[in-house]
Design an enzyme around this catalytic site. Sequence first.
Site, PDB file in Angstrom:
ATOM      1  N   GLY A  11       0.736  -1.151   0.011  1.00  0.00           N
ATOM      2  CA  GLY A  11      -0.016   0.027  -0.205  1.00  0.00           C
ATOM      3  C   GLY A  11       0.827   1.016  -0.034  1.00  0.00           C
ATOM      4  N   HIS A 108       1.198   0.866 -12.927  1.00  0.00           N
ATOM      5  CA  HIS A 108       2.164  -0.351 -13.529  1.00  0.00           C
ATOM      6  C   HIS A 108       3.598   0.225 -13.516  1.00  0.00           C
ATOM      7  CE1 HIS A 108       2.918  -4.300 -15.131  1.00  0.00           C
ATOM      8  NE2 HIS A 108       3.784  -3.281 -15.937  1.00  0.00           N
TER       9      HIS A 108
HETATM   10  C1  GRF Z   1       3.462  -1.041  -7.255  1.00  0.00           C
HETATM   11  O1  GRF Z   1       4.786  -1.104  -7.966  1.00  0.00           O
HETATM   12  C2  GRF Z   1       2.485  -1.016  -8.393  1.00  0.00           C
HETATM   13  O2  GRF Z   1       3.082  -0.249  -9.426  1.00  0.00           O
HETATM   14  C3  GRF Z   1       2.214  -2.276  -8.965  1.00  0.00           C
HETATM   15  O3  GRF Z   1       2.131  -2.975  -7.788  1.00  0.00           O
HETATM   16  C4  GRF Z   1       2.910  -2.454  -6.625  1.00  0.00           C
HETATM   17  C5  GRF Z   1       2.320  -1.984  -5.496  1.00  0.00           C
HETATM   18  O4  GRF Z   1       2.973  -1.468  -4.441  1.00  0.00           O
HETATM   19  N1  GRF Z   1       0.986  -2.241  -9.720  1.00  0.00           N
HETATM   20  P1  GRF Z   1       2.244  -0.844  -3.286  1.00  0.00           P
HETATM   21  O5  GRF Z   1       1.304  -1.733  -2.573  1.00  0.00           O
HETATM   22  O6  GRF Z   1       1.695   0.319  -3.710  1.00  0.00           O
HETATM   23  O7  GRF Z   1       3.608  -0.471  -2.124  1.00  0.00           O
END
Ligand code: GRF
Length: 213
Positions: A11, A108
Amino acid sequence: MKIAVLISGRGSNLQSLIDACSDDDFPVDISLVISNKADALGLKRASEVSIPTKVFNHKDFSTREEFDTAMSDAIEASGAEFICLAGFMRLLSDDFVKSWRDKLINIHPSLLPSFKGLHVHEQVIERGARFSGCTVHFVRSAMDEGPILAQAVVPVLPDDTADTLGARVLEQEHIIYPLALRLIAEGKVRVSGERAIIDGHKTPNISLTNPEK
Ligand code: GRF
């Protein structure tokens, strides 16, 4: 604009949105955080600032459609009119994607349309790409597809590991996700075909880390 944020884990992107929303000038409120994992750290981040949370364990539903409908109902009941995926690790059904068309965005950790899917940083390093980055895009039915709202670029260094590259990219994710959301909330984005066009920017699909320039 009221939004729901869907997560599955750490998160940190949710945190960047929470931080942005804590500024009175930021035109967004988070009305609900949904996780498909009860132990997601992101749930704690939301609870700490009194944002309502819900857990929908996909394993409790017999079909993807039922799972998605339960989430959709909760999102609507919260008053949210827009959804941000932030590390949400479930594919969404066509019906869900269609009913939230142009009201559903994702972040992404690559420069889409290159390096879709999982293990992105490993893929980038294996292919010897010199640059990577991150993309905020509207969600379409196919995974990691959809009109691009914002991108940021980082170098790939010769001694990078997936972890070091991932950390460099993540720093940029935390900048461009709130930025893209602000542009939408301010009504500055329209979708034309497969392009997201941003008012006042002749070339919308480049890094917008400084929107004033
Ligand atoms: C991030 O790298 C995002 O781009 C991808 O999943 C990861 C999530 O990280 N879709 P977080 O849970 O927001 O720290």
